[in-house]
Design an enzyme around this catalytic site. Structure first.
Site, short mmCIF file in Angstrom:
data_model
loop_
_atom_site.label_atom_id
_atom_site.label_comp_id
_atom_site.label_asym_id
_atom_site.label_seq_id
_atom_site.Cartn_x
_atom_site.Cartn_y
_atom_site.Cartn_z
N PRO A 2 5.69 0.32 0.27
CA PRO A 2 6.52 -0.24 -0.71
C PRO A 2 7.96 0.01 -0.45
O PRO A 2 8.40 1.07 -0.24
CB PRO A 2 5.88 0.27 -2.07
CG PRO A 2 4.55 1.06 -1.68
CD PRO A 2 4.59 1.50 -0.07
N GLU A 3 8.73 -1.03 -0.59
CA GLU A 3 10.03 -1.06 -0.39
C GLU A 3 10.79 -1.35 -1.90
O GLU A 3 10.16 -1.41 -2.78
CB GLU A 3 10.43 -2.01 0.33
CG GLU A 3 10.03 -1.66 2.05
CD GLU A 3 10.48 -0.46 2.54
OE1 GLU A 3 11.56 -0.04 2.23
OE2 GLU A 3 9.87 0.02 3.52
N HIS A 91 -9.09 7.97 -4.84
CA HIS A 91 -7.44 7.84 -4.34
C HIS A 91 -6.87 7.93 -5.58
O HIS A 91 -5.56 7.40 -5.39
CB HIS A 91 -7.38 6.83 -3.56
CG HIS A 91 -8.26 6.89 -2.33
ND1 HIS A 91 -8.13 7.80 -1.39
CD2 HIS A 91 -9.24 5.66 -1.68
CE1 HIS A 91 -8.98 7.42 -0.33
NE2 HIS A 91 -9.62 6.38 -0.58
N ARG A 109 -3.09 7.22 1.02
CA ARG A 109 -2.51 8.29 2.09
C ARG A 109 -1.65 9.55 1.49
O ARG A 109 -1.35 10.56 2.22
CB ARG A 109 -1.73 7.74 3.02
CG ARG A 109 -2.25 6.40 3.72
CD ARG A 109 -1.55 5.62 4.65
NE ARG A 109 -0.98 6.44 5.78
CZ ARG A 109 -0.47 5.84 6.71
NH1 ARG A 109 0.01 4.76 6.99
NH2 ARG A 109 0.01 6.77 7.80
#
Ligand SMILES: [Zn+2]
Length: 273
Positions: A2-3, A91, A109
């Protein structure tokens, strides 16, 4: 990962439901990149006064001097807003339970984080936010200021953009697209770019990021807005991920190379400066 556009899309999706909401409790799952920094029960009863963004952090300002919560999506995170909460999956590592619904960090992650700080002016927030470059979609980001900063960069333009020290939020896909739009070769030394070229790049960065936000961000892997909606910018790219395919402007095959461990896509004919 994500940016800036994806984080801004996330922030906009949270602004209405979270502004004025009261935190009832926090559930912390597996360890994330950084610890919360406060006992979760200390946040009980805190009211979320505003939902802001700085670079790739969503900043929840808490009322009555209860501090701030910085939310970062890391490599693979996304925030979900659930009016009717379901049990957390493997998650789902943070649940912020409010009187209006549940804010959940889903992060396979675990490079994301939720960090509390007494204010943005003191650690840990000041350490995380203090070194960041200028916000690209504000008046603080000017073509002349950008040109002056690039003069001292001493590196190729593409990795300079990605580093985020001069201007934040121009991640790989957006750097490739902005350089294509400006007609600038990704390998050209940043300090050698002329003032008119930098002005074109400045305009391209602002236009590409604004367009990406309007498209709901880019869903290259599994990004989605807080309501589960995927982004659409990846469908309208000119060069990113299009190696070997014809340039949409000149039909020359799009090239790909590695720069600072990242794939750079470009057109050798359109990007000749
Ligand atoms: Zn071309």
């Amino acid at each position: 990962m994500p940016e800036l556009p994806e984080v801004e899309v996330t922030r906009r999706g949270l602004e209405a439901p979270l502004t004025g909401a009261t935190i009832a409790s926090l559930r912390m799952g597996k360890p994330l990149r950084w610890p919360l920094g406060i006992a979760p029960q200390m946040l009980q009863g805190a009211v979320i006064a505003s939902v802001q963004r700085r670079a790739k952090y969503v900043v929840l300002q808490l009322g009555n001097d209860r501090g701030v919560l910085l939310l970062h999506l890391g490599m693979s995170g996304r925030l979900e807003w659930l009016m009717n909460p379901v049990a957390p999956g493997a998650h789902d590592h943070v649940d912020i339970i409010t009187d209006r619904g549940l804010l959940r960090l889903h992060d396979p992650r675990r490079f994301g984080a939720v960090v509390w700080s007494a204010s943005t002016a003191v650690p840990p927030a000041s350490k995380l936010l203090g070194h960041l470059g200028v916000e690209p979609l504000t008046d603080a980001f000017t073509a002349d200021g950008f040109w002056a900063a690039l003069k001292a960069a001493r590196a190729p333009i593409k990795p300079v953009l990605l580093a985020g020290h001069l201007v934040v939020g121009v991640g790989n896909i957006y750097a490739c697209e902005a350089l294509f739009e400006a007609g600038i070769r990704p390998t050209v030394r940043a300090e050698r770019l002329s003032r008119p070229r930098v002005a074109r790049l400045h305009a391209a960065i602002q236009r590409i990021l604004t367009l990406a936000i309007a498209q709901g961000g880019s869903s290259l892997k599994d990004f989605a807005a807080v309501d589960g909606q995927a982004g659409g910018f990846q469908k309208i790219v000119q060069v990113y991920g299009r190696a070997g395919k014809p340039c949409r402007v000149c039909a020359e095959p799009i090239q790909v190379m590695r720069q600072a461990q990242r794939a750079t896509y470009y057109c050798s004919r359109c990007q000749c400066f």
